[in-house]
Motif scaffolding. Structure first.
Motif, PDB file in Angstrom:
ATOM      1  N   ASN A 104     -63.784  -3.908 -16.759  1.00  0.00           N
ATOM      2  CA  ASN A 104     -63.648  -4.231 -15.335  1.00  0.00           C
ATOM      3  C   ASN A 104     -62.334  -4.960 -15.087  1.00  0.00           C
ATOM      4  O   ASN A 104     -61.981  -5.887 -15.822  1.00  0.00           O
ATOM      5  N   GLU A 105     -61.621  -4.545 -14.067  1.00  0.00           N
ATOM      6  CA  GLU A 105     -60.297  -5.107 -13.802  1.00  0.00           C
ATOM      7  C   GLU A 105     -60.341  -6.583 -13.421  1.00  0.00           C
ATOM      8  O   GLU A 105     -59.335  -7.281 -13.511  1.00  0.00           O
ATOM      9  N   THR A 106     -61.506  -7.077 -12.973  1.00  0.00           N
ATOM     10  CA  THR A 106     -61.602  -8.484 -12.592  1.00  0.00           C
ATOM     11  C   THR A 106     -61.940  -9.383 -13.786  1.00  0.00           C
ATOM     12  O   THR A 106     -62.041 -10.602 -13.625  1.00  0.00           O
ATOM     13  N   THR A 107     -62.091  -8.802 -14.965  1.00  0.00           N
ATOM     14  CA  THR A 107     -62.385  -9.593 -16.165  1.00  0.00           C
ATOM     15  C   THR A 107     -61.272 -10.599 -16.434  1.00  0.00           C
ATOM     16  O   THR A 107     -60.098 -10.232 -16.517  1.00  0.00           O
ATOM     17  N   ARG A 108     -61.634 -11.862 -16.556  1.00  0.00           N
ATOM     18  CA  ARG A 108     -60.626 -12.892 -16.822  1.00  0.00           C
ATOM     19  C   ARG A 108     -60.186 -12.822 -18.285  1.00  0.00           C
ATOM     20  O   ARG A 108     -61.019 -12.689 -19.193  1.00  0.00           O
ATOM     21  N   ILE A 109     -58.880 -12.923 -18.496  1.00  0.00           N
ATOM     22  CA  ILE A 109     -58.357 -12.824 -19.858  1.00  0.00           C
ATOM     23  C   ILE A 109     -57.262 -13.866 -20.084  1.00  0.00           C
ATOM     24  O   ILE A 109     -56.737 -14.467 -19.140  1.00  0.00           O
ATOM     25  N   ILE A 110     -56.933 -14.069 -21.352  1.00  0.00           N
ATOM     26  CA  ILE A 110     -55.690 -14.733 -21.716  1.00  0.00           C
ATOM     27  C   ILE A 110     -54.877 -13.695 -22.472  1.00  0.00           C
ATOM     28  O   ILE A 110     -55.359 -13.111 -23.448  1.00  0.00           O
ATOM     29  N   GLY A 111     -53.682 -13.426 -21.968  1.00  0.00           N
ATOM     30  CA  GLY A 111     -52.855 -12.380 -22.561  1.00  0.00           C
ATOM     31  C   GLY A 111     -51.565 -12.933 -23.114  1.00  0.00           C
ATOM     32  O   GLY A 111     -51.015 -13.902 -22.595  1.00  0.00           O
ATOM     33  N   LEU A 112     -51.083 -12.305 -24.191  1.00  0.00           N
ATOM     34  CA  LEU A 112     -49.798 -12.711 -24.742  1.00  0.00           C
ATOM     35  C   LEU A 112     -49.111 -11.515 -25.378  1.00  0.00           C
ATOM     36  O   LEU A 112     -49.745 -10.495 -25.674  1.00  0.00           O
ATOM     37  N   ASP A 124     -64.339 -15.265 -20.499  1.00  0.00           N
ATOM     38  CA  ASP A 124     -65.753 -15.609 -20.319  1.00  0.00           C
ATOM     39  C   ASP A 124     -66.641 -15.048 -21.426  1.00  0.00           C
ATOM     40  O   ASP A 124     -67.602 -15.685 -21.845  1.00  0.00           O
ATOM     41  N   GLU A 125     -66.331 -13.859 -21.881  1.00  0.00           N
ATOM     42  CA  GLU A 125     -67.189 -13.191 -22.855  1.00  0.00           C
ATOM     43  C   GLU A 125     -67.013 -13.727 -24.272  1.00  0.00           C
ATOM     44  O   GLU A 125     -67.950 -13.705 -25.071  1.00  0.00           O
ATOM     45  N   VAL A 126     -65.793 -14.205 -24.616  1.00  0.00           N
ATOM     46  CA  VAL A 126     -65.537 -14.591 -26.005  1.00  0.00           C
ATOM     47  C   VAL A 126     -64.843 -15.944 -26.141  1.00  0.00           C
ATOM     48  O   VAL A 126     -65.361 -16.855 -26.795  1.00  0.00           O
ATOM     49  N   VAL A 127     -63.679 -16.092 -25.534  1.00  0.00           N
ATOM     50  CA  VAL A 127     -62.840 -17.270 -25.783  1.00  0.00           C
ATOM     51  C   VAL A 127     -63.548 -18.566 -25.370  1.00  0.00           C
ATOM     52  O   VAL A 127     -63.584 -19.540 -26.130  1.00  0.00           O
ATOM     53  N   ILE A 128     -64.125 -18.592 -24.170  1.00  0.00           N
ATOM     54  CA  ILE A 128     -64.752 -19.824 -23.695  1.00  0.00           C
ATOM     55  C   ILE A 128     -65.983 -20.202 -24.511  1.00  0.00           C
ATOM     56  O   ILE A 128     -66.074 -21.333 -25.002  1.00  0.00           O
ATOM     57  N   PRO A 129     -66.950 -19.306 -24.716  1.00  0.00           N
ATOM     58  CA  PRO A 129     -68.145 -19.728 -25.465  1.00  0.00           C
ATOM     59  C   PRO A 129     -67.918 -19.989 -26.949  1.00  0.00           C
ATOM     60  O   PRO A 129     -68.689 -20.719 -27.569  1.00  0.00           O
ATOM     61  N   ARG A 130     -66.860 -19.425 -27.543  1.00  0.00           N
ATOM     62  CA  ARG A 130     -66.622 -19.639 -28.976  1.00  0.00           C
ATOM     63  C   ARG A 130     -65.409 -20.541 -29.255  1.00  0.00           C
ATOM     64  O   ARG A 130     -65.242 -21.028 -30.363  1.00  0.00           O
ATOM     65  N   HIS A 131     -64.555 -20.756 -28.267  1.00  0.00           N
ATOM     66  CA  HIS A 131     -63.462 -21.744 -28.313  1.00  0.00           C
ATOM     67  C   HIS A 131     -62.258 -21.361 -29.171  1.00  0.00           C
ATOM     68  O   HIS A 131     -61.138 -21.791 -28.870  1.00  0.00           O
ATOM     69  N   ILE A 132     -62.457 -20.603 -30.248  1.00  0.00           N
ATOM     70  CA  ILE A 132     -61.325 -20.297 -31.133  1.00  0.00           C
ATOM     71  C   ILE A 132     -61.383 -18.842 -31.581  1.00  0.00           C
ATOM     72  O   ILE A 132     -62.424 -18.345 -32.010  1.00  0.00           O
ATOM     73  N   ILE A 133     -60.235 -18.176 -31.480  1.00  0.00           N
ATOM     74  CA  ILE A 133     -60.053 -16.849 -32.067  1.00  0.00           C
ATOM     75  C   ILE A 133     -58.892 -16.922 -33.050  1.00  0.00           C
ATOM     76  O   ILE A 133     -57.791 -17.349 -32.697  1.00  0.00           O
ATOM     77  N   GLY A 210     -49.381 -17.887 -23.258  1.00  0.00           N
ATOM     78  CA  GLY A 210     -50.657 -17.245 -22.988  1.00  0.00           C
ATOM     79  C   GLY A 210     -50.930 -17.243 -21.498  1.00  0.00           C
ATOM     80  O   GLY A 210     -51.092 -18.298 -20.889  1.00  0.00           O
ATOM     81  N   GLU A 211     -50.990 -16.063 -20.912  1.00  0.00           N
ATOM     82  CA  GLU A 211     -51.134 -15.953 -19.459  1.00  0.00           C
ATOM     83  C   GLU A 211     -52.607 -15.841 -19.084  1.00  0.00           C
ATOM     84  O   GLU A 211     -53.316 -14.929 -19.505  1.00  0.00           O
ATOM     85  N   ASN A 212     -53.080 -16.796 -18.275  1.00  0.00           N
ATOM     86  CA  ASN A 212     -54.448 -16.773 -17.776  1.00  0.00           C
ATOM     87  C   ASN A 212     -54.494 -15.950 -16.496  1.00  0.00           C
ATOM     88  O   ASN A 212     -54.043 -16.391 -15.438  1.00  0.00           O
ATOM     89  N   THR A 213     -55.036 -14.756 -16.582  1.00  0.00           N
ATOM     90  CA  THR A 213     -55.045 -13.867 -15.420  1.00  0.00           C
ATOM     91  C   THR A 213     -56.237 -12.919 -15.543  1.00  0.00           C
ATOM     92  O   THR A 213     -57.205 -13.220 -16.239  1.00  0.00           O
ATOM     93  N   THR A 214     -56.186 -11.783 -14.842  1.00  0.00           N
ATOM     94  CA  THR A 214     -57.263 -10.792 -14.948  1.00  0.00           C
ATOM     95  C   THR A 214     -56.760  -9.564 -15.697  1.00  0.00           C
ATOM     96  O   THR A 214     -55.548  -9.307 -15.787  1.00  0.00           O
ATOM     97  N   TRP A 215     -57.699  -8.794 -16.213  1.00  0.00           N
ATOM     98  CA  TRP A 215     -57.352  -7.603 -16.975  1.00  0.00           C
ATOM     99  C   TRP A 215     -56.572  -6.605 -16.112  1.00  0.00           C
ATOM    100  O   TRP A 215     -55.612  -5.988 -16.580  1.00  0.00           O
ATOM    101  N   GLY A 216     -56.928  -6.478 -14.846  1.00  0.00           N
ATOM    102  CA  GLY A 216     -56.224  -5.542 -13.975  1.00  0.00           C
ATOM    103  C   GLY A 216     -54.764  -5.905 -13.793  1.00  0.00           C
ATOM    104  O   GLY A 216     -53.886  -5.041 -13.876  1.00  0.00           O
ATOM    105  N   GLU A 312     -54.911 -13.945  -7.740  1.00  0.00           N
ATOM    106  CA  GLU A 312     -55.192 -14.038  -9.177  1.00  0.00           C
ATOM    107  C   GLU A 312     -55.187 -15.470  -9.690  1.00  0.00           C
ATOM    108  O   GLU A 312     -55.469 -15.706 -10.868  1.00  0.00           O
ATOM    109  N   ASN A 313     -54.846 -16.431  -8.811  1.00  0.00           N
ATOM    110  CA  ASN A 313     -54.791 -17.842  -9.198  1.00  0.00           C
ATOM    111  C   ASN A 313     -53.916 -18.033 -10.432  1.00  0.00           C
ATOM    112  O   ASN A 313     -54.332 -18.589 -11.449  1.00  0.00           O
ATOM    113  N   CYS A 314     -52.682 -17.576 -10.328  1.00  0.00           N
ATOM    114  CA  CYS A 314     -51.758 -17.587 -11.460  1.00  0.00           C
ATOM    115  C   CYS A 314     -50.383 -18.033 -10.991  1.00  0.00           C
ATOM    116  O   CYS A 314     -49.899 -17.584  -9.938  1.00  0.00           O
ATOM    117  N   LEU A 315     -49.746 -18.922 -11.736  1.00  0.00           N
ATOM    118  CA  LEU A 315     -48.407 -19.408 -11.414  1.00  0.00           C
ATOM    119  C   LEU A 315     -47.427 -18.943 -12.484  1.00  0.00           C
ATOM    120  O   LEU A 315     -47.665 -19.127 -13.679  1.00  0.00           O
TER     121      LEU A 315
END
Length: 349
Positions: A104-112, A124-133, A210-216, A312-315
């Motif tokens: 889903n394009e609205t999925t929140r991600i951190i991209g680099l 939401d699906e991975v990074v937040i509940p597990r804290h470390i990748i 690391g850019e906090n944005t959406t997948w779309g 997108e709440n991104c600066l």
């Protein structure tokens, strides 16, 4: 009786040594966080031995029996609230090309991006509940980290010299998560990437953009990006990712941990975008950005162009003269101010 008292003290110390250190702000208490699992086994073993001796010597003593029961409860607490099982780190990632996903394009991600490779990790699906990748991109060790207490998702190069580091959650220190590397058992501050205790003390991990944005939005910028579609945990967690996310969303807005910085200036949980550049740290509050999309700011004589995407709440920020892209961090105010006590606050006057 003396054996039961010693047993209780040992159980209490290993169960609450970390918490007492955090709330009393005792630097020396970081010792408890380093290699905690080994210390817990040692303290527990001696505590149980002394409890057994006490019960054997005073079989009918109710006070001894009561202290022993309380000791067993404390030791159980130490094993129940184990960070390695509350937040099992991700140690393997399977990636899929953007064009091959149905995310889903609205999925929140951190991209680099590393070299020619762009990759997005779901928040939401991975990074937040597990804290470390823990991941590797183009032979570069990568750390994706998240602190629920200050709402910061940050990416680092997980390398010191030629040594690739592997990280796990260790606990909380100064309103922020601390991490431990498996190689040396050194402790690292998530907000800064600095080693605060152990072999690498004083060493700084390289912060990545690391850019906090959406997948779309991310896919629009990087059509050939990879997506971390499957992330595998190093061990089974006490709670599933879904339950942990719900628990964090419920608890973290209500908890403020002790720190060293005065939090005046903004509400503690105001979302801010933080930039450190040319000797200046600045916080851009979300409440001040809502009515503006593009503007210029000055950092010690260097002009920076900033663009805020309200949807997108991104600066985004670039140094004007050299067109250098600057790293923009996203935190709650309490997390940014704690490690940037002299930060300026930008106002939309």
């Amino acid at each position: 009786m003396i054996y039961s008292i010693v047993s209780f003290i040992l159980g209490f110390t290993i169960s609450f040594g970390r918490q007492i250190s955090v709330f009393a702000k005792l630097d020396k208490g970081l010792w408890f966080f380093q290699n905690y699992e080994v210390k817990r086994i040692i303290f527990t073993s001696f505590s149980l031995i002394f409890a057994a001796i006490a019960i054997y010597q005073d079989t009918d003593n109710r006070l001894v029996f009561g202290l022993s029961v309380m000791t067993f409860v404390l030791l159980g607490f130490a094993f129940l609230f184990d960070m390695t099982y509350l937040f099992p780190e991700i140690d393997r990632v399977d990636k899929t090309l953007a064009r091959c996903t149905t995310i889903n394009e609205t999925t929140r991600i951190i991209g680099l991006t590393i070299g020619q490779t762009a990759i997005a990790y779901p928040l939401d699906e991975v990074v937040i509940p597990r804290h470390i990748i823990n991941d590797e991109i183009e032979h570069t060790a990568i750390l994706i980290s998240y602190c629920a207490l200050c709402q910061s998702a940050l990416a680092f190069k997980a390398e010191v010299g030629k040594q690739h580091l592997y990280f796990k959650v260790a606990g909380v220190w100064r309103r922020n998560m601390i991490m431990i590397d498996k190689h040396t058992q050194s402790l690292w501050q998530q907000a800064t990437g600095e080693c605060i205790y152990g072999t690498y003390k004083g060493t700084q991990l390289e912060l990545l953009s690391g850019e906090n944005t959406t997948w779309g939005v991310w896919r629009g910028k990087h059509p050939d990006s990879l997506f971390a579609e499957k992330c595998f945990e190093s061990r089974h967690g006490i709670l599933s990712r879904e339950l942990m996310l719900k628990a964090l969303n419920f608890v973290t807005p209500k908890v403020t941990m002790p720190g060293f910085a005065d939090l005046s200036g903004l509400p503690q949980r105001e979302t801010v975008f933080g930039i450190s550049f040319n000797g200046v740290s600045k916080a851009y509050p979300l409440s001040e950005l809502n009515t503006i999309s593009q503007f210029t700011d000055n950092f010690n004589g260097k002009n920076v162009e900033l663009v805020y995407d309200q949807k997108e709440n991104c600066l985004a920020a670039k140094e004007k003269e050299n067109n250098q892209t600057l790293i923009v961090e996203k935190h709650w105010w309490l997390g940014w101010k704690e490690f940037h006590p002299n930060t300026e606050i930008w106002r939309n006057n």
